[in-house]
Design a protein around this motif. Structure first.
Motif, PDB file in Angstrom:
ATOM      1  N   ASP A 159      14.633 -10.497 -11.955  1.00  0.00           N
ATOM      2  CA  ASP A 159      13.779 -11.578 -11.461  1.00  0.00           C
ATOM      3  C   ASP A 159      12.553 -11.051 -10.723  1.00  0.00           C
ATOM      4  O   ASP A 159      11.649 -11.820 -10.412  1.00  0.00           O
ATOM      5  CB  ASP A 159      14.565 -12.487 -10.515  1.00  0.00           C
ATOM      6  N   ALA A 160      12.545  -9.767 -10.418  1.00  0.00           N
ATOM      7  CA  ALA A 160      11.455  -9.185  -9.639  1.00  0.00           C
ATOM      8  C   ALA A 160      10.254  -8.883 -10.535  1.00  0.00           C
ATOM      9  O   ALA A 160      10.397  -8.258 -11.585  1.00  0.00           O
ATOM     10  CB  ALA A 160      11.908  -7.892  -8.962  1.00  0.00           C
ATOM     11  N   PRO A 161       9.076  -9.308 -10.115  1.00  0.00           N
ATOM     12  CA  PRO A 161       7.878  -8.938 -10.878  1.00  0.00           C
ATOM     13  C   PRO A 161       7.648  -7.425 -10.825  1.00  0.00           C
ATOM     14  O   PRO A 161       7.903  -6.785  -9.811  1.00  0.00           O
ATOM     15  CB  PRO A 161       6.743  -9.662 -10.139  1.00  0.00           C
ATOM     16  N   VAL A 162       7.176  -6.881 -11.936  1.00  0.00           N
ATOM     17  CA  VAL A 162       6.796  -5.484 -12.000  1.00  0.00           C
ATOM     18  C   VAL A 162       5.305  -5.396 -11.720  1.00  0.00           C
ATOM     19  O   VAL A 162       4.517  -6.097 -12.348  1.00  0.00           O
ATOM     20  CB  VAL A 162       7.117  -4.872 -13.392  1.00  0.00           C
ATOM     21  N   LEU A 163       4.935  -4.573 -10.744  1.00  0.00           N
ATOM     22  CA  LEU A 163       3.520  -4.453 -10.385  1.00  0.00           C
ATOM     23  C   LEU A 163       2.896  -3.267 -11.101  1.00  0.00           C
ATOM     24  O   LEU A 163       3.534  -2.295 -11.371  1.00  0.00           O
ATOM     25  CB  LEU A 163       3.361  -4.273  -8.870  1.00  0.00           C
TER      26      LEU A 163
ATOM     27  N   LEU B  34       0.835  -1.209   0.000  1.00  0.00           N
ATOM     28  CA  LEU B  34       0.000   0.000   0.000  1.00  0.00           C
ATOM     29  C   LEU B  34       0.873   1.263   0.000  1.00  0.00           C
ATOM     30  O   LEU B  34       0.564   2.238  -0.695  1.00  0.00           O
ATOM     31  CB  LEU B  34      -0.933   0.014   1.206  1.00  0.00           C
ATOM     32  N   LEU B  35       1.962   1.248   0.736  1.00  0.00           N
ATOM     33  CA  LEU B  35       2.890   2.377   0.746  1.00  0.00           C
ATOM     34  C   LEU B  35       3.525   2.559  -0.628  1.00  0.00           C
ATOM     35  O   LEU B  35       3.591   3.679  -1.149  1.00  0.00           O
ATOM     36  CB  LEU B  35       3.956   2.182   1.823  1.00  0.00           C
ATOM     37  N   ALA B  36       3.994   1.476  -1.238  1.00  0.00           N
ATOM     38  CA  ALA B  36       4.608   1.559  -2.570  1.00  0.00           C
ATOM     39  C   ALA B  36       3.611   2.113  -3.590  1.00  0.00           C
ATOM     40  O   ALA B  36       3.950   2.973  -4.409  1.00  0.00           O
ATOM     41  CB  ALA B  36       5.113   0.180  -3.007  1.00  0.00           C
ATOM     42  N   GLN B  37       2.375   1.649  -3.533  1.00  0.00           N
ATOM     43  CA  GLN B  37       1.340   2.142  -4.445  1.00  0.00           C
ATOM     44  C   GLN B  37       1.048   3.624  -4.208  1.00  0.00           C
ATOM     45  O   GLN B  37       0.833   4.381  -5.153  1.00  0.00           O
ATOM     46  CB  GLN B  37       0.070   1.308  -4.301  1.00  0.00           C
ATOM     47  N   SER B  38       1.061   4.042  -2.950  1.00  0.00           N
ATOM     48  CA  SER B  38       0.856   5.458  -2.630  1.00  0.00           C
ATOM     49  C   SER B  38       1.993   6.298  -3.193  1.00  0.00           C
ATOM     50  O   SER B  38       1.768   7.387  -3.727  1.00  0.00           O
ATOM     51  CB  SER B  38       0.754   5.666  -1.114  1.00  0.00           C
ATOM     52  N   CYS B  39       3.220   5.804  -3.081  1.00  0.00           N
ATOM     53  CA  CYS B  39       4.375   6.523  -3.632  1.00  0.00           C
ATOM     54  C   CYS B  39       4.241   6.666  -5.144  1.00  0.00           C
ATOM     55  O   CYS B  39       4.477   7.748  -5.696  1.00  0.00           O
ATOM     56  CB  CYS B  39       5.671   5.807  -3.274  1.00  0.00           C
ATOM     57  N   LYS B  40       3.863   5.592  -5.823  1.00  0.00           N
ATOM     58  CA  LYS B  40       3.696   5.646  -7.277  1.00  0.00           C
ATOM     59  C   LYS B  40       2.615   6.651  -7.661  1.00  0.00           C
ATOM     60  O   LYS B  40       2.784   7.427  -8.617  1.00  0.00           O
ATOM     61  CB  LYS B  40       3.365   4.262  -7.836  1.00  0.00           C
ATOM     62  N   LYS B  41       1.534   6.673  -6.914  1.00  0.00           N
ATOM     63  CA  LYS B  41       0.444   7.615  -7.180  1.00  0.00           C
ATOM     64  C   LYS B  41       0.931   9.058  -7.068  1.00  0.00           C
ATOM     65  O   LYS B  41       0.643   9.899  -7.929  1.00  0.00           O
ATOM     66  CB  LYS B  41      -0.710   7.357  -6.195  1.00  0.00           C
TER      67      LYS B  41
END
Length: 135
Positions: A131-135, A29-36
């Motif tokens: 190797d990391a998925p991109v969300l 949720l924090l990562a998504q908030s940062c992207k927003k």
């Protein structure tokens, strides 16, 4: 205060079960908030890399590009300010400067990388952590 803000505020507060670390869902949720916020501040090509299964020190990278040194400064300042206002979170550490063309904002389970275009292409974090998925 919206539902996301309430949820992140409550969940990132220390709890008796885990006094220092948020859950994976809270970190997401924090990562998504940062992207927003980055999108609101006109950051270029923001992505979230999910490192939970391949890193022991961080759950997510948020990576974006700034178009100029003033834009990089505005992005990092705006991100820090908005996350503080909306989620009541302060970075653990900020490294770099607009002059270095790369700033890292450390929120513990989330590291935000703000690059100038040339530095993002040179360091290729997306490829390094391929190797990391991109969300």
């Amino acid at each position: 205060m919206n539902i996301l803000t309430q949820k992140v505020n409550m969940s990132l507060s220390p709890s008796p079960a885990s006094p220092d670390s948020p859950t994976e869902e809270e970190a997401l949720l924090l990562a998504q908030s940062c992207k927003k916020v980055i999108l609101e501040k006109k950051g270029i090509s923001p992505i979230i890399l999910d490192l939970r299964k391949i890193s022991s020190f961080v759950d997510f990278f948020v990576i974006c590009t700034a178009t100029s040194e003033p834009h990089l400064k505005a992005l990092t300042f705006g991100l820090e300010q908005k996350i503080r206002e909306e989620l009541n979170l302060h970075p653990l550490h900020i490294e770099g400067s607009p002059k270095s063309h790369w700033v890292i904002i450390d929120y513990g389970p989330v590291l935000v990388h703000v690059f100038m275009e040339e530095e993002r292409a040179f360091y290729e974090l997306e490829k390094l952590w391929g190797d990391a998925p991109v969300l």
